[in-house]
Design a protein around this motif. Structure first.
Motif, PDB file in Angstrom:
ATOM      1  N   PHE A   1       0.891  -1.251  -0.029  1.00 17.13           N
ATOM      2  CA  PHE A   1      -0.077   0.048  -0.024  1.00 17.13           C
ATOM      3  C   PHE A   1       0.936   1.207   0.069  1.00 17.13           C
ATOM      4  O   PHE A   1       0.434   2.302   0.333  1.00 17.13           O
ATOM      5  N   GLY A   2       2.138   1.187  -0.536  1.00 13.28           N
ATOM      6  CA  GLY A   2       3.111   2.146  -0.545  1.00 13.28           C
ATOM      7  C   GLY A   2       2.547   3.188  -1.698  1.00 13.28           C
ATOM      8  O   GLY A   2       1.465   3.120  -2.410  1.00 13.28           O
ATOM      9  N   SER A   3       3.257   4.406  -1.919  1.00 13.32           N
ATOM     10  CA  SER A   3       3.049   5.311  -2.660  1.00 13.32           C
ATOM     11  C   SER A   3       3.075   5.130  -4.393  1.00 13.32           C
ATOM     12  O   SER A   3       1.943   5.307  -4.997  1.00 13.32           O
ATOM     13  N   LEU A   4       3.842   4.007  -4.473  1.00 17.87           N
ATOM     14  CA  LEU A   4       3.933   3.500  -6.086  1.00 17.87           C
ATOM     15  C   LEU A   4       2.951   2.799  -6.434  1.00 17.87           C
ATOM     16  O   LEU A   4       2.180   2.919  -7.259  1.00 17.87           O
ATOM     17  N   PRO A   5       2.368   1.832  -5.581  1.00 15.72           N
ATOM     18  CA  PRO A   5       1.032   1.036  -5.977  1.00 15.72           C
ATOM     19  C   PRO A   5      -0.095   1.888  -5.769  1.00 15.72           C
ATOM     20  O   PRO A   5      -0.922   1.591  -6.780  1.00 15.72           O
ATOM     21  N   LYS A   6      -0.092   2.878  -5.053  1.00 20.13           N
ATOM     22  CA  LYS A   6      -1.116   3.959  -4.804  1.00 20.13           C
ATOM     23  C   LYS A   6      -1.301   4.691  -6.347  1.00 20.13           C
ATOM     24  O   LYS A   6      -2.352   5.062  -6.849  1.00 20.13           O
ATOM     25  N   LYS A   7      -0.057   5.107  -6.776  1.00 20.48           N
ATOM     26  CA  LYS A   7      -0.164   5.899  -8.093  1.00 20.48           C
ATOM     27  C   LYS A   7      -0.803   5.093  -9.200  1.00 20.48           C
ATOM     28  O   LYS A   7      -1.299   5.293 -10.256  1.00 20.48           O
ATOM     29  N   TYR A   8      -0.023   3.739  -9.109  1.00 20.75           N
ATOM     30  CA  TYR A   8      -0.484   2.764 -10.398  1.00 20.75           C
ATOM     31  C   TYR A   8      -1.942   2.570 -10.298  1.00 20.75           C
ATOM     32  O   TYR A   8      -2.553   2.586 -11.385  1.00 20.75           O
ATOM     33  N   ALA A   9      -2.521   2.599  -9.032  1.00 18.62           N
ATOM     34  CA  ALA A   9      -4.273   2.247  -8.858  1.00 18.62           C
ATOM     35  C   ALA A   9      -4.847   3.309  -9.495  1.00 18.62           C
ATOM     36  O   ALA A   9      -5.668   3.334 -10.141  1.00 18.62           O
ATOM     37  N   ALA A  10      -4.196   4.670  -9.083  1.00 19.54           N
ATOM     38  CA  ALA A  10      -4.888   5.897  -9.599  1.00 19.54           C
ATOM     39  C   ALA A  10      -5.053   5.776 -11.177  1.00 19.54           C
ATOM     40  O   ALA A  10      -5.973   6.185 -11.838  1.00 19.54           O
ATOM     41  N   LEU A  11      -3.720   5.430 -11.659  1.00 20.97           N
ATOM     42  CA  LEU A  11      -3.698   5.436 -12.996  1.00 20.97           C
ATOM     43  C   LEU A  11      -4.590   4.526 -13.794  1.00 20.97           C
ATOM     44  O   LEU A  11      -5.461   4.875 -14.805  1.00 20.97           O
ATOM     45  N   VAL A  12      -4.778   3.376 -13.090  1.00 18.60           N
ATOM     46  CA  VAL A  12      -5.634   2.406 -13.824  1.00 18.60           C
ATOM     47  C   VAL A  12      -7.253   2.887 -13.527  1.00 18.60           C
ATOM     48  O   VAL A  12      -7.901   2.680 -14.765  1.00 18.60           O
ATOM     49  N   ALA A  13      -7.422   3.478 -12.544  1.00 23.60           N
ATOM     50  CA  ALA A  13      -8.972   4.083 -12.298  1.00 23.60           C
ATOM     51  C   ALA A  13      -9.070   4.978 -13.428  1.00 23.60           C
ATOM     52  O   ALA A  13     -10.107   5.198 -13.932  1.00 23.60           O
ATOM     53  N   LYS A  14      -8.153   6.103 -13.450  1.00 28.31           N
ATOM     54  CA  LYS A  14      -8.377   6.913 -14.601  1.00 28.31           C
ATOM     55  C   LYS A  14      -8.419   6.443 -15.984  1.00 28.31           C
ATOM     56  O   LYS A  14      -9.281   7.073 -16.509  1.00 28.31           O
TER      57      LYS A  14
END
Length: 476
Positions: A457-470
């Motif tokens: 649940f670090g910053s990199l996975p969160k950025k990736y999840a945000a990109l997928v959602a977008k």
């Protein structure tokens, strides 16, 4: 040189039985020599009788809390004759597994007499001279009796005669706060006896102090008294035993009891077998060996309690298997104790595998992190109303160095960590495993997942999840 056997094994305990049986099952000619009782210390006056006694004590303890979980039980009535019978029935039930007849059926020649090693390939026993390319010494250990003033002039117990008592002690004074001392203290207290433990050093010194503190607190609540200090003198008068304790914080205290149990460790059985005369190198407490468990005379192995190293039944069996495999295949087999487990069967149990937190920090310093999970968050423990205790996972990065557990059935939770510590599995695999609900083993998954939580649940996975959602919102 013409040999009478392929291997000669001296000692019929866990180590010797495993070595002799293993070699014989491959069709080689093995001689197994035992001068006392087959099954060794574990069967006759160690693991088996002690766990049988603990089982009886648990039954009494459960009934002693009259009403619990909406169920009322009668006050327990302890009949020592019945407890004594249960202990010896357990021994008798297991004995056939370790009997001469069983090993003779495997093809082992069993000789029940005392042996003496006379050369690097020869052993004398029962008026015969046996010879073999390899000799395995598995003579075990015996209780260490410390040099306490007056001890040799009073009757005292060790684990070798404790389970032969036909009358239950009124007040058992125990010298020693190790595994045997702690297990027996709680058991006899739960069976209704007064118990005092004289503790010269840290209780259960090889275990994690946080785990030990939980057990001490429980035992004190149950009525076991701990006296922190060293037994300085022992005497007897008017049918009672007196123990003078030199207290750790200064001063002395006089204790009086009906029976005295000495439980301060084990001493390797190495005298009387011709080893010193042969020039085999001895250490401080046992035969010195290399990682293949070869002595200074390379054709003679030493396995189990008689050598320097861990004194555990499962360690003895492991070494017996290793040596048998090496003798059969000719391929060197080295011991690996990086994931050595052990358990003390108090209630709650204390279980350990690999390094404790203290050992890990001494070896790896600030690189060590600790994940701690309490049983108060484990839903099976909550349902059972047995939430006391915790699990500590000691890590260097994501690598597990050791695990310390205190809690109900803690020893049953060690198995997966034999795989993670040795690199045969990972904390990620354990943390993502599907585990039956509700079980206590869920605490292992929780601890493993906690080790990965900052990464997952670090910053990199969160950025990736945000990109997928977008992207999904854009192209939906």
């Amino acid at each position: 040189m013409k040999f009478t056997h392929d291997v000669i094994v001296i000692g019929g305990g866990a180590a010797g039985l495993t070595a002799a049986g293993g070699v014989a099952l491959f069709g080689l000619k093995a001689a197994l020599i035992e001068g006392h009782k087959m099954g060794g210390e574990c069967l006759n006056n160690g693991c088996v009788p002690s766990k049988a006694l603990i089982t009886a004590a648990k039954r009494a303890a459960e009934a002693r809390t009259a009403t619990r979980h909406g169920v009322t039980l009668a006050e327990p009535k302890v009949e020592w004759a019945g407890v004594h019978k249960h202990i010896h029935d357990a021994i008798a039930h297991i004995y056939p597994h370790d009997s001469p007849e069983r090993f003779e059926e495997m093809g082992v020649e069993v000789i029940q007499d005392w042996a003496r090693v006379t050369g690097k390939h020869s052993v004398e026993v029962a008026g015969r001279t046996l010879t073999a390319p390899r000799i395995v010494v598995a003579t075990g250990s015996k209780p260490f009796v410390p040099p306490i003033e007056g001890l040799d002039g009073v009757p005292y117990l060790t684990n070798e005669n404790l389970f032969d008592l036909t009358e239950q002690p009124e007040h058992l004074v125990i010298i020693g706060g190790g595994v045997i001392g702690m297990e027996m203290a709680q058991a006899f207290r739960r069976l209704g006896r007064e118990v005092t433990v004289v503790n010269p050093g840290p209780l259960m010194g090889r275990d994690d102090p946080e785990s030990v503190a939980v057990v001490r607190e429980v035992m004190e609540e149950e009525g076991v008294r701990f006296v922190d200090g060293k037994a300085g003198k022992v005497s007897s008068s008017a049918g009672a035993l007196q123990v003078r304790v030199d207290l750790t914080d200064g001063g002395t205290e006089e204790l009086s009891g009906s029976h005295l149990l000495v439980a301060v460790g084990r001493k390797a059985n190495v005298a009387g077998f011709g080893l010193e005369e042969l020039g085999i190198e001895l250490g401080e407490n046992g035969i010195r060996t290399d990682k293949r468990r070869r002595s200074s005379i390379k054709s003679i192995y030493a396995i189990g309690d008689c050598r320097e190293g861990p004194r555990l039944t499962h360690a003895s069996g492991y070494e017996g298997s290793n040596v048998a495999l090496e003798i059969v295949t000719g391929i060197p087999t080295k011991v690996d104790y990086s994931a050595l487990p052990w358990c003390t069967y108090t209630e709650p149990e204390v279980a350990q595998i690999g390094l404790t937190e203290k050992e890990a920090r001494e070896k790896h310093g600030d690189a060590v992190t600790v994940v701690k999970e309490g049983f108060d968050h484990n839903e099976r423990a909550i349902a059972e109303d047995a939430t006391r205790g915790h699990m500590k996972m000691v890590l260097k990065g994501k690598k597990v160095l050791g695990v310390s557990i205190v809690g109900k059935n803690a020893g049953e939770l060690l198995l997966p960590f034999t795989q993670t510590i040795t690199g045969k599995s990972s904390t990620f695999a354990l943390g993502s495993a599907i585990i039956s609900y509700p079980t206590r083993s869920e605490i292992s998954k929780a601890a493993a997942f906690a080790a990965w939580e900052p990464t997952v649940f670090g910053s990199l996975p969160k950025k990736y999840a945000a990109l997928v959602a977008k992207l999904r919102r854009t192209f939906a």
